[in-house]
Design an enzyme around this catalytic site. Structure first.
Site: not given
Length: 407
Positions: A346, A328
């Site tokens: 992440c 992301h």
């Protein structure tokens, strides 16, 4: 699955014999070419009168039949020529006559809450018919399918089925699952627990799909018994999809870069910052699959067991695991892109790079995390982790493979 042998019916006038109960001896049938009061073929008429009546039995009778078993028709004398079993919606239970001609058995079970008509004919062109009705299932099992009909997905996307209730009869269920491809792709089903704790079965090709492959999945489950605690399935399922462009991603924890390839050629390389090494904030490693493009979502660290580390809206979010690993945009971490892994697990990158990747990739694209500092590979059911298994190890997870070994 065997199909009922279809034999053209002679153009004769025959009296229908109803079946009531598990067995009924039919009254004598007239099967001659003339009318009931005589005809030109006196010999045929005399022979027909001397033939024994057709006597058959059906294992399912009445209007409160328990579903979940095959229909079986047995003839007392002579041989069956054809049997047809249809439901009230026009569907047909295909089946097969045994080699000795004495019995016919449907290839599928009678489904719950259905009206059935059984029509049988012997080799002497005598006919008989009956009807029965199955009761509703005490408990119904259902299936969630990961790929919607008409989708285009990446080369690593497995077919994944998650069941509402436990599946004890895994081999019986797996027998009713069929994957057909436009290029005879080799693959296998494998059973394990989903991240939710429910039973799950995935179909994975031996190698990544070939771009352009058309895939059809048929789940002929109506009437199949899940086993203890699972209930009956009360419908069939199906889906069709296409394999898109061969696009793959690789994240190196060592170089802090992500590369994107298409048809084997690198088309983009972007600096990233992955999970912080040495604890629960480290990234998962190994082969994963981009599960979905979720766009702008709220990420709350408390939902993944990381306390109050973060709670923010995050753009261009692409899910890799059920436990919350994403690729992301992470503009708040810009100082570390390409130089340090400092995220909470992440793979983050700049807004511009995240937007470009998001617009380029599709669900089903593979992503592999390599290098040092990870917390290991995610569990098999935490996303689509089957690509971390060898082909032989994956095939061993088939219930039918286990049944063959045990047999």
């Amino acid at each position: 699955m065997s199909r009922t042998r279809r034999t053209a019916l002679p153009r004769r006038r025959v009296r229908q014999v109803a079946l009531a109960g598990t067995a009924l001896l039919a009254a004598a049938l007239t099967a001659c070419s003339g009318g009931a009061d005589g005809g030109s073929d006196g010999g045929a008429k005399a022979d027909a009168k001397n033939k024994p009546a057709m006597a058959v039995s059906v294992n399912l009778t009445g209007d409160q039949v328990k579903a979940g078993e095959p229909v079986k028709v047995t003839i007392a004398d002579g041989k069956l020529a054809q049997v047809k079993v249809t439901d009230g919606k026009g569907g047909e239970l295909a089946g097969q006559i045994a080699a000795d001609g004495k019995t016919w058995t449907s290839g599928r079970n009678a489904a719950p809450n259905a009206d059935y008509k059984v029509e049988a004919q012997n080799t002497d062109s005598q006919n008989a018919s009956t009807q029965f009705k199955t009761s509703a299932a005490d408990k119904v099992n259902k299936v969630s399918i990961n790929i919607s009909k008409g989708s285009t997905v990446g080369v690593a996307m497995p077919v994944s089925l998650v069941f509402d209730n436990p599946v004890k009869n895994k081999a019986e269920v797996e027998k009713q699952l069929k994957v057909t491809t436009s290029n005879n792709t080799e693959g296998s089903w494998g059973w394990f627990k989903d991240y939710s704790g429910n039973d799950r079965v995935d179909w994975r090709p031996k190698d990544y799909w070939k771009s352009g492959t058309d895939v059809k999945v048929e789940m002929n489950l109506n009437g199949v018994d899940s086993g203890a605690g699972g209930g009956l399935f009360a419908r069939d399922y199906s889906t069709e999809f296409k394999i898109g462009k061969d696009r793959r991603m690789e994240v190196s924890l060592d170089t802090k870069k992500m590369s994107v390839t298409e048809d084997g050629q690198v088309v983009k390389t972007v600096p990233v910052s992955a999970g912080t090494p040495g604890g629960q904030k480290a990234s998962w490693s190994g082969k994963m699959v981009l599960m979905a493009k979720e766009g702008t979502i709220r990420m709350d660290s408390q939902t993944v067991g990381l306390g109050d580390a973060y709670d923010k809206m995050v753009d261009y979010s692409m899910r890799l695991t059920w436990s919350g690993m994403y690729v992301h945009a992470a503009p708040w971490n810009a100082a570390n892109f390409g130089s340090a892994n400092t995220s909470s697990g992440c793979v983050g990158m700049s807004d511009a790079n995240a937007k470009a990747v998001y617009e380029q990739v599709q669900a089903g694209d593979p992503l592999e995390v390599v290098g040092s500092g990870s917390k290991g590979k995610a569990d098999l059911g935490n996303g689509y982790g089957e690509w971390n298994l060898s082909w032989d190890a994956w095939k061993a997870k088939s219930a039918l493979a286990g049944a063959a070994q045990n047999g």
